[in-house]
Scaffold this motif. Structure first.
Motif, PDB file in Angstrom:
ATOM      1  N   ARG A 110       0.942  -1.116   0.362  1.00 39.17           N
ATOM      2  CA  ARG A 110       0.420   0.209  -0.012  1.00 39.17           C
ATOM      3  C   ARG A 110       0.728   0.790  -0.568  1.00 39.17           C
ATOM      4  N   VAL A 111       1.443   1.982  -1.329  1.00 40.51           N
ATOM      5  CA  VAL A 111       1.897   2.931  -1.559  1.00 40.51           C
ATOM      6  C   VAL A 111       0.942   4.152  -1.077  1.00 40.51           C
ATOM      7  N   ASN A 112       1.400   5.359  -1.094  1.00 40.76           N
ATOM      8  CA  ASN A 112       1.374   6.974  -0.888  1.00 40.76           C
ATOM      9  C   ASN A 112       2.163   7.446  -1.888  1.00 40.76           C
ATOM     10  N   PRO A 113       1.038   8.863  -2.254  1.00 37.33           N
ATOM     11  CA  PRO A 113       1.714   9.415  -3.252  1.00 37.33           C
ATOM     12  C   PRO A 113       2.428  10.167  -2.424  1.00 37.33           C
ATOM     13  N   GLN A 114       2.831  10.611  -0.911  1.00 38.29           N
ATOM     14  CA  GLN A 114       3.105  11.324   0.412  1.00 38.29           C
ATOM     15  C   GLN A 114       4.933  11.001   0.443  1.00 38.29           C
ATOM     16  N   ASP A 115       4.798   9.187   0.077  1.00 37.19           N
ATOM     17  CA  ASP A 115       5.197   8.965   0.608  1.00 37.19           C
ATOM     18  C   ASP A 115       6.988   8.974   0.514  1.00 37.19           C
ATOM     19  N   TYR A 116       7.706   8.755   1.756  1.00 42.10           N
ATOM     20  CA  TYR A 116       8.965   9.392   1.792  1.00 42.10           C
ATOM     21  C   TYR A 116       9.828   8.695   2.913  1.00 42.10           C
ATOM     22  N   PRO A 117      10.305   7.837   3.031  1.00 41.79           N
ATOM     23  CA  PRO A 117      10.622   7.263   4.767  1.00 41.79           C
ATOM     24  C   PRO A 117      11.733   7.563   5.076  1.00 41.79           C
ATOM     25  N   GLN A 118      11.355   8.067   6.015  1.00 40.61           N
ATOM     26  CA  GLN A 118      12.341   8.631   6.942  1.00 40.61           C
ATOM     27  C   GLN A 118      13.940   7.798   7.315  1.00 40.61           C
ATOM     28  N   THR A 119      14.602   8.300   7.703  1.00 38.73           N
ATOM     29  CA  THR A 119      15.819   7.913   7.643  1.00 38.73           C
ATOM     30  C   THR A 119      16.296   6.633   8.237  1.00 38.73           C
ATOM     31  N   ASP A 120      16.784   5.755   7.805  1.00 39.99           N
ATOM     32  CA  ASP A 120      16.611   4.587   8.913  1.00 39.99           C
ATOM     33  C   ASP A 120      18.127   3.604   8.502  1.00 39.99           C
ATOM     34  N   GLU A 121      18.443   3.045   9.425  1.00 37.16           N
ATOM     35  CA  GLU A 121      19.730   2.715   9.968  1.00 37.16           C
ATOM     36  C   GLU A 121      19.995   1.120   8.781  1.00 37.16           C
ATOM     37  N   GLY A 122      19.407   0.529   8.949  1.00 32.62           N
ATOM     38  CA  GLY A 122      19.320  -0.786   8.393  1.00 32.62           C
ATOM     39  C   GLY A 122      18.625  -0.834   6.796  1.00 32.62           C
ATOM     40  N   LYS A 123      18.435  -0.202   6.202  1.00 31.00           N
ATOM     41  CA  LYS A 123      18.251   0.190   4.828  1.00 31.00           C
ATOM     42  C   LYS A 123      18.169   1.703   3.947  1.00 31.00           C
ATOM     43  N   LYS A 124      19.533   1.213   3.405  1.00 23.93           N
ATOM     44  CA  LYS A 124      20.091   2.935   3.148  1.00 23.93           C
ATOM     45  C   LYS A 124      20.186   1.976   1.876  1.00 23.93           C
ATOM     46  N   PHE A 125      19.786   3.616   0.840  1.00 25.84           N
ATOM     47  CA  PHE A 125      20.097   3.074  -0.895  1.00 25.84           C
ATOM     48  C   PHE A 125      21.134   4.508  -1.395  1.00 25.84           C
ATOM     49  N   PRO A 126      22.211   3.482  -2.417  1.00 28.82           N
ATOM     50  CA  PRO A 126      23.215   4.651  -2.373  1.00 28.82           C
ATOM     51  C   PRO A 126      22.889   4.665  -4.069  1.00 28.82           C
ATOM     52  N   THR A 127      23.849   5.699  -4.224  1.00 31.39           N
ATOM     53  CA  THR A 127      24.012   5.708  -5.880  1.00 31.39           C
ATOM     54  C   THR A 127      25.498   6.368  -5.838  1.00 31.39           C
ATOM     55  N   THR A 128      26.502   6.086  -7.350  1.00 34.89           N
ATOM     56  CA  THR A 128      27.052   6.938  -7.187  1.00 34.89           C
ATOM     57  C   THR A 128      27.328   7.494  -8.441  1.00 34.89           C
ATOM     58  N   VAL A 129      27.592   8.544  -8.246  1.00 38.84           N
ATOM     59  CA  VAL A 129      27.746   9.935  -9.011  1.00 38.84           C
ATOM     60  C   VAL A 129      28.555  10.854 -10.154  1.00 38.84           C
ATOM     61  N   ILE A 130      28.613  10.605 -11.230  1.00 39.24           N
ATOM     62  CA  ILE A 130      30.128  11.092 -12.064  1.00 39.24           C
ATOM     63  C   ILE A 130      29.780  12.248 -12.035  1.00 39.24           C
ATOM     64  N   VAL A 131      30.180  13.638 -11.834  1.00 39.83           N
ATOM     65  CA  VAL A 131      30.544  15.058 -12.393  1.00 39.83           C
ATOM     66  C   VAL A 131      31.354  15.412 -13.278  1.00 39.83           C
ATOM     67  N   LYS A 132      30.621  15.669 -14.077  1.00 39.95           N
ATOM     68  CA  LYS A 132      31.808  16.176 -15.351  1.00 39.95           C
ATOM     69  C   LYS A 132      31.172  17.869 -15.958  1.00 39.95           C
ATOM     70  N   ILE A 133      32.300  18.384 -15.947  1.00 37.37           N
ATOM     71  CA  ILE A 133      32.015  20.163 -16.420  1.00 37.37           C
ATOM     72  C   ILE A 133      32.844  19.802 -18.166  1.00 37.37           C
ATOM     73  N   ASN A 134      31.872  20.872 -18.434  1.00 39.02           N
ATOM     74  CA  ASN A 134      32.728  20.232 -20.582  1.00 39.02           C
ATOM     75  C   ASN A 134      33.325  19.236 -20.801  1.00 39.02           C
ATOM     76  N   ASP A 135      32.730  17.750 -20.775  1.00 35.26           N
ATOM     77  CA  ASP A 135      32.674  16.934 -20.839  1.00 35.26           C
ATOM     78  C   ASP A 135      34.670  16.471 -19.561  1.00 35.26           C
ATOM     79  N   VAL A 136      34.510  17.287 -18.988  1.00 30.54           N
ATOM     80  CA  VAL A 136      36.004  16.575 -17.791  1.00 30.54           C
ATOM     81  C   VAL A 136      35.619  16.230 -16.701  1.00 30.54           C
ATOM     82  N   PRO A 137      35.834  14.687 -16.609  1.00 33.52           N
ATOM     83  CA  PRO A 137      35.321  15.052 -15.354  1.00 33.52           C
ATOM     84  C   PRO A 137      35.734  15.166 -14.314  1.00 33.52           C
ATOM     85  N   ILE A 138      35.591  15.650 -12.801  1.00 36.24           N
ATOM     86  CA  ILE A 138      35.753  16.556 -11.890  1.00 36.24           C
ATOM     87  C   ILE A 138      35.616  15.653 -10.784  1.00 36.24           C
ATOM     88  N   ALA A 139      34.586  14.546 -10.543  1.00 41.21           N
ATOM     89  CA  ALA A 139      34.450  13.590  -9.290  1.00 41.21           C
ATOM     90  C   ALA A 139      33.791  13.357  -9.555  1.00 41.21           C
TER      91      ALA A 139
END
Length: 933
Positions: free
Chosen positions: A803-832
């Motif tokens: 049962r999902v809800n349009p307002q769902d935004y789960p509170q931070t949870d120590e056992g349920k992290k959701f990581p991601t990796t982001v590559i940052v480029k400026i004018n096609d030069v990777p900087i981070a």
């Protein structure tokens, strides 16, 4: 860690092997929990086919005592007609010969019919009541015995079922509490009721009176000897001769140095009751071990404060409660283990609560046992029905009486709540008066008669007739509106003779004014962060000097309702308070002593459009203190610190200030004076952190309040800063002003969110900033990028995907992290490359709460810098000068492990009051650059 399957069974493989009634414990008992044979009877043919005589060919197996809807039962579903049959065999101990054999059920929902060795031995209706059947004539000592139980449960809305309904939570059917055997003599000890007498001020005197009930299961000519022995030698052993056939015995004794039961000092007195033959010296007929506590609960009217106050053992009491639905994901109504029950009490106390309101459910006796042992008050809601009728009233009264009779002696129980929010009784407008008014008042009188030692609520929430609490409920997001509304109630609308919250011409007798349910996230609001809002609400409640307590909704999440201090599986949540106030935890919300910063929570300051003047605006913060611990002595010291988070993500902190204050008067709300400060004349978030320590510098409480200083038209897209020989150009971009956004799952929000943009899955978002004036690249020193950014989880973190809800935004949870990796480029030069740990939401995301969008969500402050003299810098200079613009790409590539999308935050959302920005630094002799960069 949440609950796990492996932690549920003992070494023997029998679930919940502990004595089910530690408050009425016999040495001769056998647990019948474990694997039973089972069949659903969806054609209702079991009676005509005499299944009670069947010994094999049962189609299923079930783990008792878990309801058949639960995962732990091994079944996990409910039949269409609600009928199931249980079967097992058992062997009696040889030394039970000559004894009366009782077959005991903690609870079976709803109707149980029982056969032993094919013989009908009894039946019982009622989903919450313990019942015992005398099976002596049906059992064999020399061979295994066959036990068959037919259960029928239709979740009938005329019956007390609480929240076991389709619009609330998963229902419970079948055997859901322990099944066991007991061997007793004739007569045997059936139950007792114990009362600790108190003086006129509500302090227990040490004198105890008890009424003990005997069961004479068959005619018996001899008198019997009853003894009451103190196992810790706190009173002399009592012996009394009971004439044959006498069913009630009155007893009394006195403890010379009484120790009271309270949540802080849960002292219990262990007792052994023994029944012996008079004519056969030493022959024990029955023996029970139990315990009691010396505890008095009452309310009195305080003329000085013009309100009712609660007294626990003669001392004022402030209720800091949590609603406890007492469900769990694996066993539903049935706790997976005894330690699980214990840990619920431990977790409640760890969070700072002194009370649990067990919500419209009659719980397992061992839950109450742990409340007694560990020390927490219990408000006990009776389970509601939903369809009013004469039958509904009869079944409800029987359930209430059985519950009071079973649990009368638990010192932790301080209050019976008869009805919740008019469920089952309806409103006067749509229900006959004889049901809605006259019967409700009659139930109040009956409960007071059945138990004159405890407080009673007629109907919690509103529409009171006669009650020991003027309770109200409140849920909502308008924390500022609540601040003024509850203060108006406190100051003007409650007290002796007031009619607020009463109906049918009834008026308040001056009973205590309490909030019995509240929350920033209501049941239907979805899976979201509550921490920031509840801090605001408790701050407002604690300023009310006539309020005697609150009940936060709730202790744990439950199925699709996600406002718990803990998750549904009892794992920890994170709250984010310590980002704003160092060391602040959830205990600062629910502790006994609370610093009130007596201002509304949302304070938005619009800065002037013209350049800032040298004049700054003073703010005055009234500081109050609600103290009910009774533990503070000597002078205290109040500390405060002003902390400012600016438009570049930098912290500026003033030196903490302090002043000594006399010990505030206990058990009331008093003033600690004002704190004064001046508002900065630049955009950012100003936080006032206040903390109190005792004379030994031990922490007492921490709180904070905030102001958002913002420019009417937002931060400028371009800004020039000069300091220390550098000229810095600031180029800002709004998260929603992207030139392209393409992600594998979702490329953008359904509707634009001012101050936030996100994409789900892999992909990228691009921003372009044109140079509107010539750039002298020969003087260029460095480029820096700064932004607030996080993963973006979509529905992946929602704890109840059914049962999902349009307002769902789960509170931070120590056992349920959701990581991601982001590559940052400026004018096609990777900087981070940024490995972002989560998509968090808690009190750190204050701007999202104030915006009312994806509440509590925020990102991590990330920075990347490229120096002009580096290989990256050389490539970047060439491309920037050729393009005449800055092109920024945030990408979640396909070839990384964590593909959790991304979210970018601007000055109106998240935590940091800033838009993403680029800093271009240039050498300039004779000028100063901004040191804050």
């Amino acid at each position: 860690m949440g609950i796990t399957w492996l932690s549920l069974l003992t070494v023997s493989g029998i679930p919940k092997p502990e004595p089910p009634r530690p408050d009425w414990l016999r040495p001769s008992w056998v647990c019948l929990n474990g694997i039973w044979s089972f069949s659903f009877d969806e054609e209702d043919k079991g009676l005509t086919e005499r299944w009670y005589e069947k010994k094999d060919n049962w189609s299923l197996r079930i783990l008792v005592p878990f309801p058949w809807e639960s995962a732990l039962s091994g079944i996990g579903r409910k039949p269409k007609n609600g009928i199931g049959w249980y079967h097992r065999t058992f062997q009696l101990p040889k030394d039970w010969a000559g004894k009366t054999i009782l077959l005991c059920f903690g609870a079976v929902d709803w109707k149980a019919t029982v056969w032993v060795n094919g013989h009908y031995v009894g039946e019982h209706e009622g989903g919450y009541s313990e019942f015992r059947l005398n099976i002596t004539k049906a059992v064999s000592l020399s061979s295994p015995n066959s036990l068959v139980v037919r259960v029928e449960d239709h979740t009938d809305k005329e019956t007390p079922i609480g929240k076991q309904v389709e619009w609330w939570y998963t229902s419970t059917s079948g055997i859901w509490q322990t099944v066991w055997l007991e061997a007793v003599g004739n007569p045997y000890l059936q139950s007792w009721r114990l009362i600790a007498e108190s003086d006129s001020k509500g302090r227990p005197t040490g004198r105890v009176t008890a009424k003990l009930f005997l069961n004479w299961s068959q005619p018996f000519k001899d008198d019997v000897l009853l003894t009451v022995q103190s196992l810790d030698r706190q009173f002399a052993t009592i012996s009394t001769l009971v004439p044959a056939g006498k069913k009630e015995v009155d007893l009394s004794w006195t403890i010379s140095r009484p120790r009271f039961w309270s949540p802080e000092t849960p002292h219990l007195y262990p007792v052994r009751l023994t029944l012996k033959h008079r004519s056969r010296t030493g022959t024990v007929l029955d023996q029970v071990e139990t315990y009691f506590g010396l505890r008095d609960i009452r309310w009195v009217y305080d003329d000085e404060r013009r309100c009712g106050i609660l007294l626990l053992n003669g001392t004022p009491l402030y209720l800091r409660g949590a609603l406890d639905q007492s469900f769990n994901p694996l066993g539903i109504y049935t706790a997976p283990s005894d330690d699980f029950l214990r840990q619920d009490i431990v977790k409640a106390k760890d969070a700072g609560f002194n009370m649990l309101r067990i919500h419209i459910k009659i719980d397992e006796p061992r839950k109450l046992y742990w409340a007694d042992q560990l020390g927490i008050l219990i408000q006990y809601d009776f389970p509601s029905f939903y369809t009013p009728s004469a039958r509904a009233r009869e079944l409800f009264e029987r359930t209430v009486y059985d519950a009071i009779n079973r649990d009368f002696n638990h010192p932790s129980i301080y209050c019976w709540t008869i009805f919740n929010e008019e469920w089952g009784i309806g409103s006067v407008a749509n229900t006959p008066k004889d049901h809605r008014v006259e019967w409700v008042e009659e139930m109040f009188r009956k409960v007071k008669t059945w138990d004159p030692t405890r407080l009673v609520q007629d109907n919690t929430g509103w529409a009171h007739l006669v009650t020991d609490f003027n309770s109200f409920h409140w849920y909502g997001r308008d924390v500022n509106g609540f601040h003024f509304w509850v203060r108006d109630l406190n100051d003007k609308r409650v007290g002796k003779g007031a009619d607020w919250n009463f109906i049918e011409g009834r008026r308040s007798r001056g009973e205590p004014f309490v909030n019995n349910e509240f929350g920033y996230v209501a049941a239907g609001d979805g899976d979201g962060d509550w921490s920031w809002g509840v801090l605001s609400l408790i701050n407002s409640l604690s300023a009310c000097d006539r309020l005697m307590g609150y009940t936060y909704t709730e202790l744990t999440d439950i199925e699709w309702e996600h406002n718990g201090v803990y998750n549904y599986d009892r794992s920890e949540k994170e709250f984010g308070f310590d980002f704003w106030a160092h060391g602040m935890t959830v205990r600062d919300l629910f502790g006994p002593d609370f610093i009130v910063l007596d201002l509304p929570a949302v304070k938005e300051i619009r800065l002037a459009k013209e350049a800032p003047t040298s004049e700054t605006k003073e703010v005055v913060v009234p500081v109050l203190f609600r103290t009910y611990s009774g533990q503070l002595s000597g002078p205290l010291r109040l500390y405060w610190q002003w902390r400012f988070l600016d438009r570049f993500g930098n912290w500026w902190e003033e030196t903490p200030q302090s002043r000594q204050i006399p010990t505030p008067p206990p058990f009331r709300v008093s003033s600690l004076g004002d704190i004064r400060g001046r508002l900065p004349q630049e955009p950012g978030i100003l936080t006032l952190v206040v903390w109190l320590v005792d004379k030994r510098e031990r922490w007492v409480h921490t709180n904070y309040t905030q102001w958002w200083l913002r420019q009417p038209d937002g931060l400028p897209l371009k800004e020039t800063l000069q300091d220390q020989g550098l000229e810095t150009l600031v180029y800002r971009f709004r998260p929603t002003d992207f030139t392209s956004s393409q992600f594998s799952i979702k490329s953008r929000p359904d509707a634009p969110i001012p101050g936030k943009h996100y994409g789900l899955g892999t992909g990228s978002v691009t921003y372009e900033i044109p140079f509107t004036e010539p750039i002298d690249w020969d003087r260029w020193v460095s480029l820096s990028l700064c932004c607030e950014i996080s993963a973006k989880a979509g529905r992946e973190k929602v704890d109840w995907p059914q049962r999902v809800n349009p307002q769902d935004y789960p509170q931070t949870d120590e056992g349920k992290k959701f990581p991601t990796t982001v590559i940052v480029k400026i004018n096609d030069v990777p900087i981070a490359r940024w490995d972002l740990p989560d998509d968090p939401a808690d009190a750190q995301g204050v701007l999202s709460h104030w915006a009312g969008k994806e509440r509590g969500s925020y990102g991590y402050l990330m920075r990347a810098q490229v120096n002009a003299d580096s290989p990256q810098g050389v490539a970047l200079r060439n491309r920037l000068s050729a393009a005449g613009k800055i092109r920024i790409v945030f990408e979640v590539p396909e070839n990384v492990v964590h593909k959790g999308g991304l979210a970018l935050y601007g000055a109106e959302m998240g935590c940091y009051p800033m838009d993403p920005f680029i800093l271009l630094r240039f050498r300039k002799n004779g000028t100063k650059a901004d040191q804050r960069q």
